[in-house]
Design a protein around this motif. Structure first.
Motif, PDB file in Angstrom:
ATOM      1  N   TYR A 186      -1.684 -11.938  -7.308  1.00  0.00           N
ATOM      2  CA  TYR A 186      -0.568 -11.081  -6.894  1.00  0.00           C
ATOM      3  C   TYR A 186       0.657 -11.325  -7.770  1.00  0.00           C
ATOM      4  O   TYR A 186       1.404 -10.391  -8.100  1.00  0.00           O
ATOM      5  N   ALA A 187       0.895 -12.574  -8.170  1.00  0.00           N
ATOM      6  CA  ALA A 187       2.055 -12.894  -9.002  1.00  0.00           C
ATOM      7  C   ALA A 187       1.945 -12.214 -10.367  1.00  0.00           C
ATOM      8  O   ALA A 187       2.929 -11.704 -10.909  1.00  0.00           O
ATOM      9  N   LYS A 188       0.731 -12.217 -10.947  1.00  0.00           N
ATOM     10  CA  LYS A 188       0.529 -11.538 -12.233  1.00  0.00           C
ATOM     11  C   LYS A 188       0.829 -10.046 -12.122  1.00  0.00           C
ATOM     12  O   LYS A 188       1.451  -9.451 -13.006  1.00  0.00           O
ATOM     13  N   GLU A 189       0.390  -9.441 -11.018  1.00  0.00           N
ATOM     14  CA  GLU A 189       0.634  -8.011 -10.829  1.00  0.00           C
ATOM     15  C   GLU A 189       2.141  -7.749 -10.667  1.00  0.00           C
ATOM     16  O   GLU A 189       2.666  -6.777 -11.205  1.00  0.00           O
ATOM     17  N   ALA A 190       2.839  -8.643  -9.945  1.00  0.00           N
ATOM     18  CA  ALA A 190       4.287  -8.483  -9.762  1.00  0.00           C
ATOM     19  C   ALA A 190       5.004  -8.541 -11.109  1.00  0.00           C
ATOM     20  O   ALA A 190       5.927  -7.762 -11.381  1.00  0.00           O
ATOM     21  N   VAL A 191       4.582  -9.469 -11.980  1.00  0.00           N
ATOM     22  CA  VAL A 191       5.193  -9.588 -13.307  1.00  0.00           C
ATOM     23  C   VAL A 191       4.935  -8.334 -14.129  1.00  0.00           C
ATOM     24  O   VAL A 191       5.830  -7.789 -14.792  1.00  0.00           O
ATOM     25  N   LYS A 192       3.712  -7.864 -14.093  1.00  0.00           N
ATOM     26  CA  LYS A 192       3.332  -6.664 -14.865  1.00  0.00           C
ATOM     27  C   LYS A 192       4.173  -5.462 -14.420  1.00  0.00           C
ATOM     28  O   LYS A 192       4.662  -4.676 -15.250  1.00  0.00           O
ATOM     29  N   LEU A 193       4.362  -5.298 -13.110  1.00  0.00           N
ATOM     30  CA  LEU A 193       5.151  -4.176 -12.585  1.00  0.00           C
ATOM     31  C   LEU A 193       6.632  -4.321 -12.940  1.00  0.00           C
ATOM     32  O   LEU A 193       7.289  -3.350 -13.323  1.00  0.00           O
ATOM     33  N   ALA A 194       7.158  -5.565 -12.838  1.00  0.00           N
ATOM     34  CA  ALA A 194       8.580  -5.798 -13.095  1.00  0.00           C
ATOM     35  C   ALA A 194       8.929  -5.585 -14.560  1.00  0.00           C
ATOM     36  O   ALA A 194      10.051  -5.176 -14.890  1.00  0.00           O
TER      37      ALA A 194
ATOM     38  N   ASP B  44       0.826  -1.207   0.000  1.00  0.00           N
ATOM     39  CA  ASP B  44       0.000   0.000   0.000  1.00  0.00           C
ATOM     40  C   ASP B  44       0.863   1.260   0.000  1.00  0.00           C
ATOM     41  O   ASP B  44       0.567   2.234  -0.714  1.00  0.00           O
ATOM     42  N   LEU B  45       1.936   1.264   0.803  1.00  0.00           N
ATOM     43  CA  LEU B  45       2.796   2.443   0.875  1.00  0.00           C
ATOM     44  C   LEU B  45       3.516   2.678  -0.456  1.00  0.00           C
ATOM     45  O   LEU B  45       3.635   3.815  -0.925  1.00  0.00           O
ATOM     46  N   SER B  46       3.996   1.594  -1.079  1.00  0.00           N
ATOM     47  CA  SER B  46       4.674   1.726  -2.378  1.00  0.00           C
ATOM     48  C   SER B  46       3.730   2.285  -3.424  1.00  0.00           C
ATOM     49  O   SER B  46       4.119   3.113  -4.271  1.00  0.00           O
ATOM     50  N   ASP B  47       2.469   1.815  -3.388  1.00  0.00           N
ATOM     51  CA  ASP B  47       1.476   2.299  -4.343  1.00  0.00           C
ATOM     52  C   ASP B  47       1.195   3.797  -4.106  1.00  0.00           C
ATOM     53  O   ASP B  47       1.028   4.575  -5.063  1.00  0.00           O
ATOM     54  N   LYS B  48       1.190   4.197  -2.851  1.00  0.00           N
ATOM     55  CA  LYS B  48       0.876   5.589  -2.499  1.00  0.00           C
ATOM     56  C   LYS B  48       1.979   6.546  -2.946  1.00  0.00           C
ATOM     57  O   LYS B  48       1.696   7.640  -3.472  1.00  0.00           O
ATOM     58  N   ILE B  49       3.247   6.137  -2.774  1.00  0.00           N
ATOM     59  CA  ILE B  49       4.362   7.044  -3.088  1.00  0.00           C
ATOM     60  C   ILE B  49       4.904   6.807  -4.491  1.00  0.00           C
ATOM     61  O   ILE B  49       5.872   7.447  -4.911  1.00  0.00           O
ATOM     62  N   GLY B  50       4.331   5.826  -5.244  1.00  0.00           N
ATOM     63  CA  GLY B  50       4.785   5.568  -6.614  1.00  0.00           C
ATOM     64  C   GLY B  50       6.105   4.814  -6.692  1.00  0.00           C
ATOM     65  O   GLY B  50       6.851   4.971  -7.674  1.00  0.00           O
ATOM     66  N   PHE B  51       6.412   4.007  -5.669  1.00  0.00           N
ATOM     67  CA  PHE B  51       7.661   3.210  -5.648  1.00  0.00           C
ATOM     68  C   PHE B  51       7.377   1.870  -6.343  1.00  0.00           C
ATOM     69  O   PHE B  51       6.975   0.896  -5.715  1.00  0.00           O
ATOM     70  N   VAL B  52       7.587   1.821  -7.670  1.00  0.00           N
ATOM     71  CA  VAL B  52       7.178   0.658  -8.472  1.00  0.00           C
ATOM     72  C   VAL B  52       7.959  -0.591  -8.081  1.00  0.00           C
ATOM     73  O   VAL B  52       7.399  -1.695  -7.964  1.00  0.00           O
ATOM     74  N   LYS B  53       9.276  -0.457  -7.878  1.00  0.00           N
ATOM     75  CA  LYS B  53      10.099  -1.621  -7.530  1.00  0.00           C
ATOM     76  C   LYS B  53       9.660  -2.217  -6.201  1.00  0.00           C
ATOM     77  O   LYS B  53       9.545  -3.432  -6.042  1.00  0.00           O
ATOM     78  N   GLY B  54       9.385  -1.374  -5.217  1.00  0.00           N
ATOM     79  CA  GLY B  54       8.920  -1.853  -3.921  1.00  0.00           C
ATOM     80  C   GLY B  54       7.560  -2.510  -4.019  1.00  0.00           C
ATOM     81  O   GLY B  54       7.290  -3.532  -3.369  1.00  0.00           O
ATOM     82  N   LYS B  55       6.659  -1.957  -4.848  1.00  0.00           N
ATOM     83  CA  LYS B  55       5.333  -2.528  -5.019  1.00  0.00           C
ATOM     84  C   LYS B  55       5.412  -3.904  -5.680  1.00  0.00           C
ATOM     85  O   LYS B  55       4.701  -4.838  -5.294  1.00  0.00           O
ATOM     86  N   ALA B  56       6.307  -4.053  -6.686  1.00  0.00           N
ATOM     87  CA  ALA B  56       6.480  -5.345  -7.352  1.00  0.00           C
ATOM     88  C   ALA B  56       6.992  -6.397  -6.374  1.00  0.00           C
ATOM     89  O   ALA B  56       6.518  -7.540  -6.344  1.00  0.00           O
ATOM     90  N   PHE B  57       7.980  -6.021  -5.552  1.00  0.00           N
ATOM     91  CA  PHE B  57       8.532  -6.977  -4.594  1.00  0.00           C
ATOM     92  C   PHE B  57       7.510  -7.329  -3.520  1.00  0.00           C
ATOM     93  O   PHE B  57       7.414  -8.486  -3.084  1.00  0.00           O
ATOM     94  N   ALA B  58       6.710  -6.326  -3.076  1.00  0.00           N
ATOM     95  CA  ALA B  58       5.675  -6.587  -2.074  1.00  0.00           C
ATOM     96  C   ALA B  58       4.585  -7.494  -2.648  1.00  0.00           C
ATOM     97  O   ALA B  58       4.066  -8.391  -1.948  1.00  0.00           O
ATOM     98  N   ALA B  59       4.215  -7.304  -3.933  1.00  0.00           N
ATOM     99  CA  ALA B  59       3.227  -8.186  -4.570  1.00  0.00           C
ATOM    100  C   ALA B  59       3.753  -9.621  -4.628  1.00  0.00           C
ATOM    101  O   ALA B  59       3.002 -10.580  -4.443  1.00  0.00           O
TER     102      ALA B  59
END
Length: 778
Positions: free
Chosen positions: A106-114, A71-86
């Motif tokens: 969640y795995a699909k979202e992590a791939v999309k972000l990465a 949630d925090l990564s999504d809020k501040i726009g930290f894409v790498k952190g959001k992918a790892f958290a997913a």
């Protein structure tokens, strides 16, 4: 999925980092004062610590910190952190919540972000997580998608320069494709996995003895076993054994603490070597013998040994557990094995029920090796039921599927890989030769230097020779002048030659008469020599014919003597068996007597059949020996156990020996060694090949030879075992030996304190090869 060693993912900016070894409490305190990307990193680190603890009270905590980081990564726009958290949330849903659909989401979202970030290490981790989540959701339905994800993982590992991780992914793909019977598609991955893991292990930068370093060596061993499995599938058991020996050798020097006995036992079962597989299973710790894998392997071993009732009992115990846990891969194989065991006791109704269900499972999930085994068993069963139409249909399915699995292209590539391995070994040997050649070249250069020095000295001699050549030219001129003078003399001599020719003609006439007389004399001498030689050859041939007849008579005498010995032995064996049955009847043990009589009828049928043969296959001899030992165990209330093991590669169907050659020695061990022992007895029969001889070692843990002789003297029994005496005489005739010690040896077995703890008998048998000397009826 197994552990994947990848490069550490850089989650933070270059101006900060955090330690993986901080205590959880200090990390939580740091979170309260942190903000932005640093707080995301700390939340993920606490999540990792809680996940590693695996305590039940950590389930909610693990989810909380991963979700907070997301949630925090999504809020501040930290894409790498959001992918790892997913990715972490996908792991939590898979391993803790057991919600495969949520894990896949969640795995699909992590791939999309990465995919929007140029980070090979991050891509490798999320693609691997995606492959795990896909298989968790529906392993068979998403099989192709999982393979595609793993290929992307391998590409990312290659881009990141992590050869160990790339090799592990190839090993995983190899195992998945081979498990489906797609050996040709999996061949390149198996080969590349072995190459990459060997390179990574040899050039490892991990701390020696650490878990990462040890896992690198274990990947090499697992890759060797995968290659061995390919050769087993192709029917090349010898090469499969070579790779298993390589695995053992590598294992002994790199990871002696972590053997893969389950994989080795599985390969021995596939190679139809139940005793070798049983030898491995007997070494498993006691705590593992209640697990599914041990019982499954034991059931397959019993099935190969044709011990159907205990196999049915084991399969029946584990079938509900496998079905409950939805182990579809094991479930289809277990159903087919369960049905095969029922077919062994001719319960064809139950056999068809379980095998058909297993084949349906294998067809549904496209597990071709199990389909192949199921088609084969259905063809056998329908043939036994005289339903030839269905038997033919399943035989046709079996043939077509086998040709599809083991196609010519796969076998050709496998053979090329085998040849390449041989060539590589030769190249290594050539490398050593090249070093020797370099040394020799250096020596030759030194010799050439000395030669050049000597040539400079020779150049001085050349000058002297030129002067001499000029002197020779002057002499040649003088000779030419002398030749001219001689030609004049020759013209004068020509006149005198004419006179000499007349004289030569007269001499030729005289010489012709003389030569004619000498030729006549020579012809007479040749005729005399030919007559003498003819008489000599005639006498020599008569002598050879007499020696040949004498040799044939000796061979016939030996053969007749062996037939007489077999005729003496068979009644002796029958007498002992009938005595045993009589004892059961006198004790009113009707069931034991009936069981014993049934086994005896099977054994006597084989004895009557084999007694007409001079030689039989080793496999038939082992089957008769098992029947006899089972009868003796029943007779003595299971007071001893036995084990028959091949210590190296032996094909019992191609080795021919005299019939009933091993039973008397085992009988002697039971009657004179184990029968008088207190406690449980044990009889081991170990066979190996040495110098074109079959070596058979029979060991018991009985009372020993001295104690046996003492008991025999007290009982007044003076006569030596008649069956053992006959058998040693048969071995002497068969081996063409004069004395027993050349093929038969007996000695006491001593324990650590030097006390006698049994007897060991060693037999040397000159076996026959079925290609050159097939067994014949006498």
């Amino acid at each position: 999925m197994r552990k994947l060693n990848l490069l550490l993912l850089t989650l933070l900016a270059s101006n900060f980092s955090f330690s993986q070894t901080r205590a959880a409490d200090s990390l939580r305190q740091a979170i309260s004062t942190a903000s932005g990307e640093r707080k995301v990193a700390l939340l993920l680190e606490v999540n990792q610590v809680n996940f590693a603890w695996k305590g039940k009270d950590m389930i909610d905590s693990t989810y909380y910190y991963a979700k907070a980081a997301y949630d925090l990564s999504d809020k501040i726009g930290f894409v790498k952190g959001k992918a790892f958290a997913a990715k972490r949330l996908s792991e939590w849903a898979h391993f803790w919540s057991k919600d495969c659909d949520l894990s896949l989401l969640y795995a699909k979202e992590a791939v999309k972000l990465a995919e929007g970030i140029k980070s090979d290490t991050l891509a490798a981790q999320v693609y691997w997580r995606y492959a795990e989540a896909v298989q968790c959701a529906d392993k068979e339905k998403n099989f192709a998608e999982a393979i595609t994800a793993l290929k992307k993982t391998a590409a990312a590992c290659k881009a990141a320069g992590d050869k160990q991780a790339e090799g592990q992914v190839f090993w995983e793909i190899c195992g998945m494709l081979s498990g489906k019977g797609n050996y040709e598609d999996g061949f390149d991955y198996c080969q590349n996995a072995l190459t990459l893991t060997k390179f990574a292990a040899a050039n490892s930068t991990f701390v020696k003895g650490s878990g990462d370093e040890m896992w690198g060596h274990q990947l090499v061993e697992l890759s060797l076993l995968n290659i061995a499995n390919l050769y087993v599938a192709a029917g090349d058991f010898q090469t499969a054994n070579d790779y298993m020996k390589q695995n053992k050798s590598y294992q002994s020097t790199h990871t002696p603490c972590c053997p893969f006995d389950d994989a080795e036992a599985d390969l021995y079962i596939k190679m139809k070597q139940p005793d070798s597989a049983l030898n491995i299973l007997n070494k498993w710790p006691a705590r593992t013998k209640e697990k599914f894998s041990y019982k499954n392997f034991m059931g397959q071993v019993l099935l190969l040994k044709k011990e159907y009732p205990p196999a049915i009992k084991l399969f029946n115990e584990i079938l509900p557990e496998v079905k409950k846990e939805n182990k579809f891969h094991s479930y289809s194989k277990l159903l087919i094995d369960f049905g095969s065991a029922h077919a062994g006791v001719e319960n064809y109704k139950e056999a068809l029920k379980y095998i058909n269900e297993g084949v349906n499972e294998a067809e549904q999930y496209n597990i071709r090796p199990y389909q192949l085994e199921g088609y084969r068993m259905l063809a056998i069963i329908y043939r036994a039921l005289n339903n030839y139409k269905l038997a033919y249909e399943y035989l046709q399915k079996y043939t077509n599927l086998k040709e599809s699995i083991l196609n010519t292209q796969f076998l050709w590539r496998l053979n090329n890989y085998k040849q390449a391995a041989i060539d590589a070994k030769k190249s290594a040997q050539l490398g050593l030769l090249q070093k020797d050649n370099l040394i020799k070249e250096q020596q030759l250069k030194e010799q050439l230097l000395l030669k050049n020095q000597s040539e400079s000295q020779l150049s001085l001699l050349d000058k002297d020779n030129r002067i001499k050549d000029q002197q020779l030219l002057i002499k040649d001129q003088t000779l030419k002048e002398q030749t001219f003078i001689n030609e004049k003399k020759e013209s004068q001599l020509a006149l005198s030659d004419k006179e000499n020719k007349l004289k030569d003609e007269q001499l030729k006439q005289q010489s012709f008469v003389r030569n004619a007389l000498l030729a006549g004399l020579f012809l007479v001498l040749i005729l005399a020599v030919l007559i003498f030689r003819g008489l000599s050859l005639k006498r020599k041939n008569e002598k050879l014919d007499s020696e040949k007849k004498q040799t044939e008579l000796q061979h016939k005498g030996i053969e007749l003597e062996m037939q007489a010995l077999r005729a003496q032995m068979n009644p002796h064996f029958v007498f002992n068996c009938l005595s045993s049955i009589n004892k059961f009847i006198l004790k009113n043990e009707s069931r034991e007597a009936a069981d014993y009589l049934t086994r005896f009828s099977r054994l006597i049928r084989m004895v009557l059949t084999n007694s007409q043969l001079s030689m039989i296959p080793l496999s038939d001899e082992i089957e008769m020996l098992r029947l006899y030992l089972d009868m003796e165990r029943l007779r003595f209330s299971n007071s001893f156990d036995y084990n028959i093991v091949f210590s190296n590669t032996i094909e019992p169907e191609t080795i021919y020996i005299p019939p009933m050659i091993l039973q008397p020695f085992c009988e002697n061990a039971i009657w004179h060694g184990l029968m008088h022992k207190d406690g449980q007895g044990r009889l081991d029969v170990v066979m190996s090949m040495q110098n074109d001889q079959l070596i058979c070692i029979i060991t018991d843990n009985g009372i020993g030879r001295d104690k046996s002789a003492e008991l025999k003297s007290k009982s007044g029994e003076k006569q030596k075992s008649f069956g053992l005496k006959i058998t040693t005489e048969r071995l002497a005739l068969f081996n063409n030996e004069k004395t027993a010690h050349t093929f038969y040896d007996s000695e006491d077995v001593l324990d650590d304190e030097g006390n006698i703890s049994g007897t060991e008998v060693t037999l040397h048998i000159k076996y026959k090869d079925d290609i050159h000397e097939p067994a014949t009826l006498k």
